[in-house]
Design a protein around this motif. Sequence first.
Motif, PDB file in Angstrom:
ATOM      1  N   CYS A 371       0.846  -1.196   0.000  1.00  0.00           N
ATOM      2  CA  CYS A 371       0.000   0.000   0.000  1.00  0.00           C
ATOM      3  C   CYS A 371       0.881   1.246   0.000  1.00  0.00           C
ATOM      4  CB  CYS A 371      -0.909  -0.007   1.222  1.00  0.00           C
ATOM      5  SG  CYS A 371      -1.846   1.532   1.444  1.00  0.00           S
ATOM      6  N   PRO A 372       0.650   2.197  -0.899  1.00  0.00           N
ATOM      7  CA  PRO A 372       1.480   3.401  -0.935  1.00  0.00           C
ATOM      8  C   PRO A 372       1.258   4.321   0.260  1.00  0.00           C
ATOM      9  CG  PRO A 372      -0.355   3.607  -2.468  1.00  0.00           C
ATOM     10  CD  PRO A 372      -0.394   2.212  -1.943  1.00  0.00           C
ATOM     11  N   CYS A 373       0.173   4.092   1.015  1.00  0.00           N
ATOM     12  CA  CYS A 373      -0.131   4.963   2.158  1.00  0.00           C
ATOM     13  C   CYS A 373       0.474   4.451   3.465  1.00  0.00           C
ATOM     14  CB  CYS A 373      -1.638   5.119   2.320  1.00  0.00           C
ATOM     15  SG  CYS A 373      -2.434   5.911   0.905  1.00  0.00           S
ATOM     16  N   CYS A 374       0.273   3.151   3.743  1.00  0.00           N
ATOM     17  CA  CYS A 374       0.716   2.635   5.043  1.00  0.00           C
ATOM     18  C   CYS A 374       1.664   1.444   4.940  1.00  0.00           C
ATOM     19  CB  CYS A 374      -0.500   2.241   5.888  1.00  0.00           C
ATOM     20  SG  CYS A 374      -1.378   0.785   5.264  1.00  0.00           S
ATOM     21  N   GLY A 375       1.895   0.923   3.721  1.00  0.00           N
ATOM     22  CA  GLY A 375       2.798  -0.212   3.562  1.00  0.00           C
ATOM     23  C   GLY A 375       2.162  -1.557   3.785  1.00  0.00           C
ATOM     24  N   GLY A 376       0.842  -1.602   4.025  1.00  0.00           N
ATOM     25  CA  GLY A 376       0.168  -2.876   4.233  1.00  0.00           C
ATOM     26  C   GLY A 376      -0.035  -3.650   2.944  1.00  0.00           C
ATOM     27  N   ARG A 377      -0.542  -4.867   3.081  1.00  0.00           N
ATOM     28  CA  ARG A 377      -0.785  -5.695   1.897  1.00  0.00           C
ATOM     29  C   ARG A 377      -2.010  -5.193   1.146  1.00  0.00           C
ATOM     30  NH1 ARG A 377      -1.122 -11.923   2.876  1.00  0.00           N
ATOM     31  NH2 ARG A 377      -2.937 -11.237   4.110  1.00  0.00           N
ATOM     32  N   MET A 378      -1.911  -5.224  -0.192  1.00  0.00           N
ATOM     33  CA  MET A 378      -3.042  -4.846  -1.045  1.00  0.00           C
ATOM     34  C   MET A 378      -3.739  -6.114  -1.504  1.00  0.00           C
ATOM     35  SD  MET A 378      -3.124  -1.513  -1.160  1.00  0.00           S
ATOM     36  CE  MET A 378      -4.133  -1.134  -2.595  1.00  0.00           C
ATOM     37  N   ILE A 379      -4.982  -6.308  -1.058  1.00  0.00           N
ATOM     38  CA  ILE A 379      -5.736  -7.521  -1.339  1.00  0.00           C
ATOM     39  C   ILE A 379      -6.716  -7.259  -2.480  1.00  0.00           C
ATOM     40  CG2 ILE A 379      -7.237  -9.304  -0.378  1.00  0.00           C
ATOM     41  CD1 ILE A 379      -4.526  -9.145   0.973  1.00  0.00           C
ATOM     42  N   VAL A 380      -6.753  -8.166  -3.464  1.00  0.00           N
ATOM     43  CA  VAL A 380      -7.699  -8.038  -4.574  1.00  0.00           C
ATOM     44  C   VAL A 380      -9.096  -8.363  -4.064  1.00  0.00           C
ATOM     45  CG1 VAL A 380      -8.378  -8.927  -6.832  1.00  0.00           C
ATOM     46  CG2 VAL A 380      -5.957  -8.568  -6.311  1.00  0.00           C
ATOM     47  N   ILE A 381      -9.998  -7.398  -4.208  1.00  0.00           N
ATOM     48  CA  ILE A 381     -11.364  -7.580  -3.703  1.00  0.00           C
ATOM     49  C   ILE A 381     -12.391  -7.708  -4.818  1.00  0.00           C
ATOM     50  CG2 ILE A 381     -10.882  -6.360  -1.542  1.00  0.00           C
ATOM     51  CD1 ILE A 381     -12.262  -3.894  -2.781  1.00  0.00           C
ATOM     52  N   GLU A 382     -11.959  -7.450  -6.072  1.00  0.00           N
ATOM     53  CA  GLU A 382     -12.909  -7.537  -7.188  1.00  0.00           C
ATOM     54  C   GLU A 382     -12.140  -7.695  -8.492  1.00  0.00           C
ATOM     55  OE1 GLU A 382     -16.070  -4.730  -9.698  1.00  0.00           O
ATOM     56  OE2 GLU A 382     -15.153  -3.970  -7.855  1.00  0.00           O
ATOM     57  N   THR A 383     -12.670  -8.505  -9.373  1.00  0.00           N
ATOM     58  CA  THR A 383     -12.166  -8.569 -10.747  1.00  0.00           C
ATOM     59  C   THR A 383     -13.323  -8.229 -11.677  1.00  0.00           C
ATOM     60  OG1 THR A 383     -12.647 -10.942 -10.925  1.00  0.00           O
ATOM     61  CG2 THR A 383     -10.415 -10.311 -10.206  1.00  0.00           C
ATOM     62  N   PHE A 384     -13.012  -7.617 -12.800  1.00  0.00           N
ATOM     63  CA  PHE A 384     -14.062  -7.264 -13.763  1.00  0.00           C
ATOM     64  C   PHE A 384     -13.599  -7.590 -15.174  1.00  0.00           C
ATOM     65  CE2 PHE A 384     -11.556  -3.593 -12.601  1.00  0.00           C
ATOM     66  CZ  PHE A 384     -11.234  -2.980 -13.800  1.00  0.00           C
ATOM     67  N   GLU A 385     -14.568  -7.940 -16.029  1.00  0.00           N
ATOM     68  CA  GLU A 385     -14.287  -8.450 -17.359  1.00  0.00           C
ATOM     69  C   GLU A 385     -13.979  -7.317 -18.339  1.00  0.00           C
ATOM     70  OE1 GLU A 385     -13.956 -11.659 -18.017  1.00  0.00           O
ATOM     71  OE2 GLU A 385     -14.345 -12.037 -15.888  1.00  0.00           O
ATOM     72  N   ARG A 386     -13.571  -7.724 -19.536  1.00  0.00           N
ATOM     73  CA  ARG A 386     -13.267  -6.766 -20.603  1.00  0.00           C
ATOM     74  C   ARG A 386     -14.454  -5.857 -20.875  1.00  0.00           C
ATOM     75  NH1 ARG A 386      -9.266  -8.508 -24.613  1.00  0.00           N
ATOM     76  NH2 ARG A 386      -8.036 -10.222 -23.744  1.00  0.00           N
ATOM     77  N   GLY A 387     -14.177  -4.582 -21.003  1.00  0.00           N
ATOM     78  CA  GLY A 387     -15.210  -3.621 -21.336  1.00  0.00           C
ATOM     79  C   GLY A 387     -16.142  -3.262 -20.205  1.00  0.00           C
ATOM     80  N   CYS A 388     -15.947  -3.849 -19.020  1.00  0.00           N
ATOM     81  CA  CYS A 388     -16.815  -3.563 -17.875  1.00  0.00           C
ATOM     82  C   CYS A 388     -16.154  -2.562 -16.933  1.00  0.00           C
ATOM     83  CB  CYS A 388     -17.137  -4.852 -17.106  1.00  0.00           C
ATOM     84  SG  CYS A 388     -18.032  -6.077 -18.079  1.00  0.00           S
ATOM     85  N   GLU A 389     -16.975  -1.929 -16.128  1.00  0.00           N
ATOM     86  CA  GLU A 389     -16.477  -0.996 -15.123  1.00  0.00           C
ATOM     87  C   GLU A 389     -16.551  -1.660 -13.753  1.00  0.00           C
ATOM     88  OE1 GLU A 389     -15.036   1.926 -15.320  1.00  0.00           O
ATOM     89  OE2 GLU A 389     -15.157   1.984 -17.520  1.00  0.00           O
ATOM     90  N   PRO A 390     -15.590  -1.405 -12.872  1.00  0.00           N
ATOM     91  CA  PRO A 390     -15.631  -2.009 -11.534  1.00  0.00           C
ATOM     92  C   PRO A 390     -16.735  -1.401 -10.665  1.00  0.00           C
ATOM     93  CG  PRO A 390     -13.821  -0.436 -11.685  1.00  0.00           C
ATOM     94  CD  PRO A 390     -14.395  -0.561 -13.072  1.00  0.00           C
ATOM     95  N   LYS A 391     -17.192  -2.178  -9.678  1.00  0.00           N
ATOM     96  CA  LYS A 391     -18.213  -1.691  -8.756  1.00  0.00           C
ATOM     97  C   LYS A 391     -17.607  -0.744  -7.728  1.00  0.00           C
ATOM     98  CE  LYS A 391     -20.829  -6.026  -9.136  1.00  0.00           C
ATOM     99  NZ  LYS A 391     -21.300  -7.222  -8.389  1.00  0.00           N
ATOM    100  N   HIS A 392     -16.369  -1.023  -7.311  1.00  0.00           N
ATOM    101  CA  HIS A 392     -15.711  -0.195  -6.308  1.00  0.00           C
ATOM    102  C   HIS A 392     -15.026   0.999  -6.963  1.00  0.00           C
ATOM    103  CE1 HIS A 392     -16.084  -4.149  -4.375  1.00  0.00           C
ATOM    104  NE2 HIS A 392     -16.100  -3.490  -3.220  1.00  0.00           N
ATOM    105  N   ARG A 393     -14.849   2.041  -6.189  1.00  0.00           N
ATOM    106  CA  ARG A 393     -14.193   3.252  -6.676  1.00  0.00           C
ATOM    107  C   ARG A 393     -12.820   3.386  -6.027  1.00  0.00           C
ATOM    108  NH1 ARG A 393     -15.390   4.691 -11.146  1.00  0.00           N
ATOM    109  NH2 ARG A 393     -15.749   2.437 -11.196  1.00  0.00           N
TER     110      ARG A 393
END
Length: 406
Positions: A371-393
């Motif tokens: 994590c660029p802010c605190c150095g913690g691990r960045m966990i993948v919480i969502e994957t999205f397909e080609r041409g789609c937009e993610p639910k999270h911002r």
Amino acid sequence: MSRPALEVADILRDHGAAWRRANAGHVSLGQLKVMSAIERCRTAALGGHVARCENETCAHTVIAYNSCRNRHCPKCQGAAAREWLAEREADLLPVPYFHVVYTLPAQIADIAYQNKAVIYDLLFKASAETTLTIAADPKHLGARIGFMSVLHTWGSALTHHPHVHMVVPGGGLSPDGSKWIACRPRYFLTVQVLSALFRRLFLEMLVAAHHAGRLQFFGEHARLADKAAFAAYLAPLREINWVVYAKEPFAGPRQVLRYLSRYTHRIAISNRRLLSADENGVTFKYKDYRIEGPARTKAMTLATDEFIRRFLIHVLPKGFHRIRHYGLLANGTRAANIAHARQLLAQPARPKEPETPEAAINEPRVLPRPCPCCGGRMIVIETFERGCEPKHRPTPAPAPIRIDTS
């Protein structure tokens, strides 16, 4: 690593459509696919994933789009090189390594542009046979050697300049395989001997390919389809020296890996060589090898359509392998030969890589960068397909701090 201010992808997105229209009918399907892949790389068109910091008090969230993984894409080669190098590290032996370069004359490069698959393949074969033959000669080394060859087709200014880089262990097995024969310190093989044999073998193979009807000629070279005209074209090349260059040996395995990381997955131009793109064209850094020292690095500006043309002439034919292994390092027998060489060199065998526990396979996917802010691990919480937009911002960028000094 921060994103360069200018990328090849930016140039293709801005000018690629107009360039394709202007050159319709003169662009190969392979070149069109490369353009499309680079334009779409790391955009929503290819899908992606969302990662969030596992530290709940931070919860920094980022969106990462998928890479195109095209071997000509400037953005994708870093990761590909790291994966490939991790595998190659196990192949290194505790001996000096040499760097040998075989270059085709300009007259051959001209016809190679119209016959890439055939002539690039001949370059590999002739240079490999030359190196293996001279090394096996008792007057030189008298050993069975192995090496890796990497094809580059460009000069620093994106011109067409086909050449092969070889990384060669400094020695090999005796003919009966009973001992390791080492090269002399700081010396591999005689360059003049390599050059003469390379010239003869390549020209023999080239003439055979011509007689077999494997070469095509267009434009100003159309006349070379005639056997007599082709023979006359090659005649002067039999009298000149062909460039074979043997560099100083590497300092050790780590230096070999650093070299390989620069050369194996290099493409015609990296994003970091780009300086600007505007109405005047594309400006980039290049090296003038006629000059020594810092002054060697210069800037060149090409019209945008010419820059795109030069970039695309280095697209390789579909399925063409630009990294190849020969001799003791040939793919079928490499593991056994390396193990035998290690035994003769009294080097312990490398331990097998531990298998990944089943529990680790089911763990959440973690990004390699913290994590660029605190150095913690960045966990993948969502994957999205080609041409789609993610639910999270993503987490908004912090507002700049303004200091009023009035």
